[in-house]
Design an enzyme around this catalytic site. Sequence first.
Site: not given
Length: 297
Positions: A127, A130-131
């Site tokens: 992701c 996300c990261d």
Amino acid sequence: MKIAVIGGGPAGLTAAIYALRNNFEVTLFEKAGIGGQAAIAGEVENYPAFAKVSGFDLTCKMHEQAENLGLVTEYEEILSVAKDGDKFAVKTESESFVFDGVILAMGASARQLGIEEDYLGRGVSYCATCDGNFFKGRTVVVVGGGDTAVEDALYLSNVASKVYLVHRRDSFRATPLLTERIKRQNNVELVLNAVPAKIEGNGVVEKLIVDINGGKREIATDAVFVAVGQIPNSGCVKDFVKLDGDGYIIADENLQTSVKGVFVAGDVRQKALRQIVTATSDGAIAATNLVMSLLNK
């Protein structure tokens, strides 16, 4: 009345919370560990109210909240769901349960390269949104050639100093518009006809080795973002509810499936955006509409 929630990720946990708050009995079935993909997401920075929180901690708190409301958790894999008169039979390897309604929240599994297991959460991510911010100003690799991979590379090009986009073919499956955009990014290098062979590092990702043009190339990198597709975990209901061509569950705007009394939430359903926040939203909508349908019987 009794409701089954199949899947212990954010969608299923939120659905359980909403149903429990309406005084329904809820049993949640989870075949592995609570949290699903969210639990291995590392630090989450795009969930409202938390500047930064680990996916594991976030989903543990969701589960704790649900259990405090009376949730029963069964750590078993579901083999099938079927009609049983006006109720539903949920079958596991050990026994069969009967419920008044069902919420399907089995999620989806990231398609893996087969070389990344030792580096999950230590530089390997599925992701980018996300990261990605954990690698601000650093070097990253994106693996894949579809829309998601190219979109991830474009997103990361605004975060990282250098992005390598590795694809096993000589052309992308992504839309022409995205393909042209990625080619114009000065800090993105396209590595085509390249197959990821090995990830190396001392506890964290340090390099990706690819097979390319009959030889090997080492790419020094701080992270590898894998974007080679997802596999919906819909196998246990493939002959029960309607699926699209990719195996995702089709639902209406109320998140009811093709079977009345069976609702769906989260990554296993056909939709455009798959994030923790959209999974929790789905869970709330699915549970609320299932509760209302049962109360209005």
